[in-house]
Each structure stands twice: as structure tokens, then as C-alpha cells.
Design a protein around this motif. Structure first.
Motif, PDB file in Angstrom:
ATOM      1  N   TYR A   1     -10.400  10.218  10.508  1.00 45.11           N
ATOM      2  CA  TYR A   1     -11.169   9.111  10.313  1.00 45.11           C
ATOM      3  C   TYR A   1     -11.756   8.922  11.854  1.00 45.11           C
ATOM      4  O   TYR A   1     -11.412   9.671  12.695  1.00 45.11           O
ATOM      5  CB  TYR A   1      -9.938   7.757  10.298  1.00 45.11           C
TER       6      TYR A   1
ATOM      7  N   GLN B   1      -4.633  10.398   4.356  1.00 45.13           N
ATOM      8  CA  GLN B   1      -6.021  10.351   5.177  1.00 45.13           C
ATOM      9  C   GLN B   1      -5.598  10.411   6.533  1.00 45.13           C
ATOM     10  O   GLN B   1      -5.437   9.548   7.050  1.00 45.13           O
ATOM     11  CB  GLN B   1      -7.071   9.593   4.622  1.00 45.13           C
TER      12      GLN B   1
ATOM     13  N   ASN C   1       0.867  -1.007   0.180  1.00 46.02           N
ATOM     14  CA  ASN C   1       0.060  -0.126   0.041  1.00 46.02           C
ATOM     15  C   ASN C   1       0.805   1.247  -0.015  1.00 46.02           C
ATOM     16  O   ASN C   1       1.867   1.624   0.765  1.00 46.02           O
ATOM     17  CB  ASN C   1      -0.906   0.047   1.102  1.00 46.02           C
TER      18      ASN C   1
ATOM     19  N   SER D   1       0.764   5.198   0.230  1.00 49.45           N
ATOM     20  CA  SER D   1      -0.057   6.304   0.681  1.00 49.45           C
ATOM     21  C   SER D   1       1.040   7.425   1.051  1.00 49.45           C
ATOM     22  O   SER D   1       1.329   7.425   2.158  1.00 49.45           O
ATOM     23  CB  SER D   1      -1.064   6.110   1.664  1.00 49.45           C
TER      24      SER D   1
ATOM     25  N   ASN E   1      -5.581   2.688   4.402  1.00 49.16           N
ATOM     26  CA  ASN E   1      -6.696   2.187   3.747  1.00 49.16           C
ATOM     27  C   ASN E   1      -7.503   1.910   4.710  1.00 49.16           C
ATOM     28  O   ASN E   1      -7.119   1.741   5.844  1.00 49.16           O
ATOM     29  CB  ASN E   1      -6.582   0.972   2.571  1.00 49.16           C
ATOM     30  N   GLU E   2      -8.760   1.201   4.218  1.00 47.87           N
ATOM     31  CA  GLU E   2      -9.648   0.743   5.294  1.00 47.87           C
ATOM     32  C   GLU E   2      -9.244  -0.389   6.439  1.00 47.87           C
ATOM     33  O   GLU E   2      -9.684  -0.367   7.543  1.00 47.87           O
ATOM     34  CB  GLU E   2     -11.107   0.241   4.752  1.00 47.87           C
ATOM     35  N   ARG E   3      -8.375  -0.940   5.950  1.00 51.73           N
ATOM     36  CA  ARG E   3      -7.878  -2.245   6.771  1.00 51.73           C
ATOM     37  C   ARG E   3      -6.309  -1.925   7.327  1.00 51.73           C
ATOM     38  O   ARG E   3      -5.918  -2.772   8.388  1.00 51.73           O
ATOM     39  CB  ARG E   3      -7.585  -3.330   5.899  1.00 51.73           C
ATOM     40  N   THR E   4      -5.774  -0.515   6.968  1.00 54.14           N
ATOM     41  CA  THR E   4      -4.618  -0.370   7.531  1.00 54.14           C
ATOM     42  C   THR E   4      -4.405   1.067   8.264  1.00 54.14           C
ATOM     43  O   THR E   4      -4.749   2.105   7.600  1.00 54.14           O
ATOM     44  CB  THR E   4      -3.354  -0.555   6.607  1.00 54.14           C
TER      45      THR E   4
END
Length: 232
Positions: A124, A121, A34, A36, A154-157
Motif C-alpha cells: 500500500y 494485501q 473484517n 482477511s 481494507n481501506e479503513r483498517t
């Protein structure tokens, strides 16, 4: 994610897998890359050699960790050089292993110049509560961090970066050459606090699959990665 980005991530996963396979005799079954920026987070699953498995069955966790540290010291420069091809100038590198799950994490962080150019991002749900829990844990082990920043890769990390936690005793242990022992003590204590913390699952509203942590004592910086399993 565009095709080019997917291709870059796939090539990085392939290269990392080959490096680990050549060094350990067995590579991870799955590698998730990933990017980012300024971070790259590489999650390894089912990564354990037959020899390591035997050692873990004999409760030789520290021996396996020490051997992996030695190997990683030789691999990190090569990984950083390869990531330059993806135009990522990695300044800091962190890693950790989840021997219970045969998993692992590699985290690269670009230079400050890149940190200003990119913004993963940072908002959250549950961010303030998470920072509060991380602050409490830091205080129980060393001291309140001077700064906590976190990023939903991401949605899992989810990645948490803390700076300014070392107390005088820790600094003196490093000066005397006990950095490895300090890191092991920190790792064991923090892992225990995090895995026994019922609040975290409520904050994330998600099951936590894995938690990884590593330190750069010379920068007085800590990186923690939560691998989440959000319910659909």
C-alpha cells in the motif's frame, strides 16, 4: 464479497455483540467484522457501560481497563470456539480499547499453516515510511524490532505486526510477575508517541480515527491497528 461471506461476518458480529452485552450489561452500538485471512479484525463502536462511564469521569481508566481484561480472559476461549464454526482456527488473540472514543478492537490471528495459505494485501502507499516511523517509536521505548509486517485489511483498517522488541529489563519484569504493569507502561508510552506523531497522517494521507495496540510478551509480538477515515 460474496453473500456467504457477508452472512458469516454478520453472524460473527451478532454473536460477539451478544457475548459483550451479557458480560458488560451493554453491548457496542456498532460492530464491524473484517476477515482477511489469516486475520479477523473486529471494530467496536460506542461500547461503554453506564458504570464504566462514571469511572472514566472520575479518571479511573486503569480500573476500567483491568476489569475488562478480567472479563476478556473468560470470553476469548468462547470467541475462539465460535470462530471455529467459520473455519478460523485462531491461535493468537489481541484486543484494546479507545476510551476517548468509546471504541474497541479485537484481532484474531490464525495458525502459521493458515498464514502460508492466505495473503492479505501487504502493499500500500506509504508502507516503507510507516515501517520507518514504527521502528523509531519502538527504539524510543524498547529496541528496534527484529521484524515489521503490515497489512491493509481494507481501506479503513491497517494492521501492523512487530516482533522481537523486548529488552532484558522487560523480560525480567515479566519473569518477576509484572507483565500487567509492563503492558500498561508500554501502552501509555506508545499511545502517546503514536497520537503525537504528525508524520502518520501525512503517510496515510488520511485522518486517523483510532489507534489500538496490544502485546503478547511470551511471543515477543506486538499488534497495532490504525482505523483510518480516508477522504473521498
Amino acid at each position: 464479497m460474496d453473500k456467504n461471506e457477508k452472512q458469516i461476518q454478520s453472524e460473527i458480529a451478532s454473536h460477539i455483540g451478544r457475548l459483550l452485552r451479557e458480560s458488560f450489561g451493554k453491548g457496542p452500538q456498532s460492530i464491524y467484522v473484517n476477515i482477511s485471512r489469516p486475520f479477523i479484525v473486529i471494530y467496536l463502536r460506542n461500547f461503554l457501560s453506564p458504570t464504566e462511564k462514571i469511572l472514566l469521569q472520575q479518571d479511573q481508566v486503569d480500573s476500567v481497563r483491568h476489569t475488562r481484561d478480567l472479563v476478556m480472559k473468560s470470553l476469548i476461549p468462547e470467541i475462539k470456539a465460535y470462530l471455529l464454526l467459520a473455519e478460523m482456527n485462531i491461535r493468537e488473540f489481541y484486543y484494546d480499547w479507545g476510551f476517548d472514543n468509546y471504541s474497541g478492537i479485537l484481532v484474531g490471528m490464525e495458525s502459521d499453516r493458515h498464514s502460508l495459505l492466505y495473503s492479505p494485501q501487504e502493499w500500500y502507499a506509504g508502507k516503507e515510511e510507516l515501517h520507518g516511523e514504527m521502528e523509531k517509536i519502538s527504539q524510543q521505548i524498547q529496541k528496534k524490532p527484529e521484524e515489521i509486517r503490515s497489512y491493509l485489511i481494507n481501506e479503513r483498517t491497517l494492521l501492523v505486526v512487530r516482533t522481537g522488541m523486548l529488552i532484558s529489563l522487560g523480560k525480567e519484569l515479566i519473569r518477576l510477575g509484572f507483565e500487567e504493569s509492563l503492558k500498561l507502561a508500554e501502552h501509555n508510552l506508545e499511545r502517546r508517541h503514536l497520537f503525537n506523531n504528525n508524520q502518520l497522517q501525512k503517510i496515510f494521507q488520511s485522518r486517523i480515527s483510532d489507534i489500538f495496540m496490544d502485546w503478547n510478551f511470551h511471543l515477543d509480538k506486538s499488534v497495532t491497528v490504525f482505523i483510518l477515515n480516508p477522504s473521498k
